[in-house]
Design an enzyme around this catalytic site. Sequence first.
Site, PDB file in Angstrom:
ATOM      1  N   THR A   7       0.964  -1.174   0.028  1.00 34.64           N
ATOM      2  CA  THR A   7      -0.186   0.030   0.048  1.00 34.64           C
ATOM      3  C   THR A   7       0.721   1.215  -0.027  1.00 34.64           C
ATOM      4  O   THR A   7       2.186   1.077   0.581  1.00 34.64           O
ATOM      5  CB  THR A   7      -1.097  -0.073   1.180  1.00 34.64           C
ATOM      6  OG1 THR A   7      -1.753   1.180   0.906  1.00 34.64           O
ATOM      7  CG2 THR A   7      -0.235   0.321   2.563  1.00 34.64           C
ATOM      8  N   LYS A  12      -3.108   4.050   6.492  1.00 41.11           N
ATOM      9  CA  LYS A  12      -3.254   2.330   6.762  1.00 41.11           C
ATOM     10  C   LYS A  12      -1.878   1.692   7.304  1.00 41.11           C
ATOM     11  O   LYS A  12      -1.779   1.075   8.161  1.00 41.11           O
ATOM     12  CB  LYS A  12      -3.299   1.885   5.526  1.00 41.11           C
ATOM     13  CG  LYS A  12      -4.741   1.879   4.948  1.00 41.11           C
ATOM     14  CD  LYS A  12      -4.803   0.920   3.606  1.00 41.11           C
ATOM     15  CE  LYS A  12      -6.147   1.096   3.014  1.00 41.11           C
ATOM     16  NZ  LYS A  12      -6.323  -0.016   1.883  1.00 41.11           N
ATOM     17  N   ASP A  69      -7.912  -4.464   1.201  1.00 42.01           N
ATOM     18  CA  ASP A  69      -8.820  -3.721   0.502  1.00 42.01           C
ATOM     19  C   ASP A  69     -10.187  -3.400   1.461  1.00 42.01           C
ATOM     20  O   ASP A  69     -10.511  -4.303   2.108  1.00 42.01           O
ATOM     21  CB  ASP A  69      -9.292  -4.380  -1.001  1.00 42.01           C
ATOM     22  CG  ASP A  69     -10.028  -3.194  -1.808  1.00 42.01           C
ATOM     23  OD1 ASP A  69      -9.501  -2.388  -1.896  1.00 42.01           O
ATOM     24  OD2 ASP A  69     -11.301  -3.235  -2.095  1.00 42.01           O
ATOM     25  N   GLY A 149     -10.284   9.522   5.685  1.00 37.93           N
ATOM     26  CA  GLY A 149     -11.587   9.136   5.063  1.00 37.93           C
ATOM     27  C   GLY A 149     -12.885   9.357   5.508  1.00 37.93           C
ATOM     28  O   GLY A 149     -12.886  10.491   6.203  1.00 37.93           O
ATOM     29  N   TYR A 150     -13.650   8.497   5.808  1.00 39.08           N
ATOM     30  CA  TYR A 150     -14.939   8.554   6.383  1.00 39.08           C
ATOM     31  C   TYR A 150     -14.988   8.532   7.846  1.00 39.08           C
ATOM     32  O   TYR A 150     -16.119   8.587   8.319  1.00 39.08           O
ATOM     33  CB  TYR A 150     -16.088   7.640   5.890  1.00 39.08           C
ATOM     34  CG  TYR A 150     -16.028   7.451   4.003  1.00 39.08           C
ATOM     35  CD1 TYR A 150     -16.884   8.212   3.741  1.00 39.08           C
ATOM     36  CD2 TYR A 150     -15.194   6.773   3.375  1.00 39.08           C
ATOM     37  CE1 TYR A 150     -16.977   8.413   2.342  1.00 39.08           C
ATOM     38  CE2 TYR A 150     -15.289   6.509   2.166  1.00 39.08           C
ATOM     39  CZ  TYR A 150     -16.315   7.417   1.471  1.00 39.08           C
ATOM     40  OH  TYR A 150     -16.275   7.652   0.202  1.00 39.08           O
ATOM     41  N   LYS A 172      -9.327   3.249  17.916  1.00 37.79           N
ATOM     42  CA  LYS A 172      -9.959   2.770  16.859  1.00 37.79           C
ATOM     43  C   LYS A 172      -9.577   1.276  16.355  1.00 37.79           C
ATOM     44  O   LYS A 172     -10.339   0.573  15.953  1.00 37.79           O
ATOM     45  CB  LYS A 172      -9.436   3.738  15.607  1.00 37.79           C
ATOM     46  CG  LYS A 172     -10.157   3.593  14.246  1.00 37.79           C
ATOM     47  CD  LYS A 172      -9.621   4.378  13.073  1.00 37.79           C
ATOM     48  CE  LYS A 172      -9.920   3.695  11.775  1.00 37.79           C
ATOM     49  NZ  LYS A 172      -9.560   4.479  10.714  1.00 37.79           N
ATOM     50  N   HIS A 177     -12.507  -2.645  11.299  1.00 40.61           N
ATOM     51  CA  HIS A 177     -12.375  -3.458  10.248  1.00 40.61           C
ATOM     52  C   HIS A 177     -10.954  -4.050  10.088  1.00 40.61           C
ATOM     53  O   HIS A 177     -10.544  -5.143  10.099  1.00 40.61           O
ATOM     54  CB  HIS A 177     -13.155  -2.989   9.169  1.00 40.61           C
ATOM     55  CG  HIS A 177     -12.721  -1.654   8.908  1.00 40.61           C
ATOM     56  ND1 HIS A 177     -12.405  -0.563   9.736  1.00 40.61           N
ATOM     57  CD2 HIS A 177     -12.130  -1.281   7.625  1.00 40.61           C
ATOM     58  CE1 HIS A 177     -12.105   0.493   9.077  1.00 40.61           C
ATOM     59  NE2 HIS A 177     -11.732   0.148   7.682  1.00 40.61           N
ATOM     60  N   ARG A 178     -10.203  -2.837  10.190  1.00 40.34           N
ATOM     61  CA  ARG A 178      -8.593  -2.929   9.649  1.00 40.34           C
ATOM     62  C   ARG A 178      -7.892  -3.807  10.745  1.00 40.34           C
ATOM     63  O   ARG A 178      -7.270  -4.902  10.816  1.00 40.34           O
ATOM     64  CB  ARG A 178      -8.056  -1.927   9.171  1.00 40.34           C
ATOM     65  CG  ARG A 178      -6.420  -1.980   8.906  1.00 40.34           C
ATOM     66  CD  ARG A 178      -5.926  -0.763   8.035  1.00 40.34           C
ATOM     67  NE  ARG A 178      -6.975  -0.612   7.064  1.00 40.34           N
ATOM     68  CZ  ARG A 178      -7.780   0.626   6.946  1.00 40.34           C
ATOM     69  NH1 ARG A 178      -7.914   1.208   8.054  1.00 40.34           N
ATOM     70  NH2 ARG A 178      -8.691   0.955   5.962  1.00 40.34           N
TER      71      ARG A 178
HETATM   72  P1  IMP Z   1      -8.525   1.216  -0.365  1.00 35.77           P
HETATM   73  O1  IMP Z   1      -8.547   0.177   0.620  1.00 35.77           O
HETATM   74  O2  IMP Z   1      -7.253   1.769  -0.511  1.00 35.77           O
HETATM   75  O3  IMP Z   1      -9.311   0.859  -1.630  1.00 35.77           O
HETATM   76  O4  IMP Z   1      -9.401   2.211   0.103  1.00 35.77           O
HETATM   77  C1  IMP Z   1     -10.582   2.273   0.392  1.00 35.77           C
HETATM   78  C2  IMP Z   1     -11.230   3.445   1.022  1.00 35.77           C
HETATM   79  O5  IMP Z   1     -12.249   3.123   1.971  1.00 35.77           O
HETATM   80  C3  IMP Z   1     -10.009   4.627   1.631  1.00 35.77           C
HETATM   81  O6  IMP Z   1      -9.693   5.529   0.797  1.00 35.77           O
HETATM   82  C4  IMP Z   1     -11.343   5.513   2.539  1.00 35.77           C
HETATM   83  O7  IMP Z   1     -12.057   6.425   1.578  1.00 35.77           O
HETATM   84  C5  IMP Z   1     -12.455   4.250   2.864  1.00 35.77           C
HETATM   85  N1  IMP Z   1     -11.814   3.674   4.331  1.00 35.77           N
HETATM   86  C6  IMP Z   1     -11.143   2.343   4.325  1.00 35.77           C
HETATM   87  N2  IMP Z   1     -10.934   2.237   5.618  1.00 35.77           N
HETATM   88  C7  IMP Z   1     -11.156   3.222   6.186  1.00 35.77           C
HETATM   89  C8  IMP Z   1     -11.167   3.860   7.497  1.00 35.77           C
HETATM   90  O8  IMP Z   1     -10.487   3.136   8.445  1.00 35.77           O
HETATM   91  N3  IMP Z   1     -11.642   4.862   7.897  1.00 35.77           N
HETATM   92  C9  IMP Z   1     -12.118   5.866   6.953  1.00 35.77           C
HETATM   93  N4  IMP Z   1     -12.370   5.476   5.746  1.00 35.77           N
HETATM   94  C10 IMP Z   1     -11.630   4.283   5.246  1.00 35.77           C
END
Ligand code: IMP
Length: 193
Positions: A7, A12, A69, A149-150, A172, A177-178
Amino acid sequence: MKLLFATHNRHKVEEVLQILAHTDVQLVTLADTGFTEDPPETSDTFEGNALQKARWVYERTGQLCVADDSGLEVDALGGRPGVHSKRYSPEALPGPNNQLLLSELAGIEDRVARFRCVIAVVGAGVERTAEGRCEGRIAHALQGDGGFGYDPLFLADETPGRSLAELSMDDKNAISHRGRAFRKLPDLLEGLL
Ligand code: IMP
């Protein structure tokens, strides 16, 4: 042997380094290896994208890789933005993404949503995946300035009234989820390192 995290998202990386701090797993990031390209993510599932990213980096480095992802599923929007969470708004930036989400949910009572994260480990003859989820609801206005992000719009069921952006990174990670997906990583790596 170290595990390469496929990544470029520094938020992340920070979270995952903290999640794995008390395990034997040692992560190297793409930035550490001088890799600048972004792995592709063209699948319509979290699992497909996590595998695609990890395979892509493994094929180019020969190193055991983990990719994740993740995204936000909102029930009232039929699961959107889902795998398109990063590029939900035309600007593909957190501010506009959050504003678009608020406007799509304006006047809607059902705010149930969840974050999902699928991790994929790819190495020689090996492909393994695991998932973590965080259930909650979408707030009516932005709350807090931590996270990314959100996070300012997501009220996890475990922390009612407080958004993920109002929690410490440790708090957090405990419910996210992560956090839930990456805490399965040591088991996923059984026999590989
Ligand atoms: P990707 O996994 O890099 O494709 O990104 C997923 C997208 O989901 C991110 O750019 C955020 O917009 C959103 N996202 C994923 N995990 C989180 C989080 O832990 N907090 C807030 N937004 C998240």
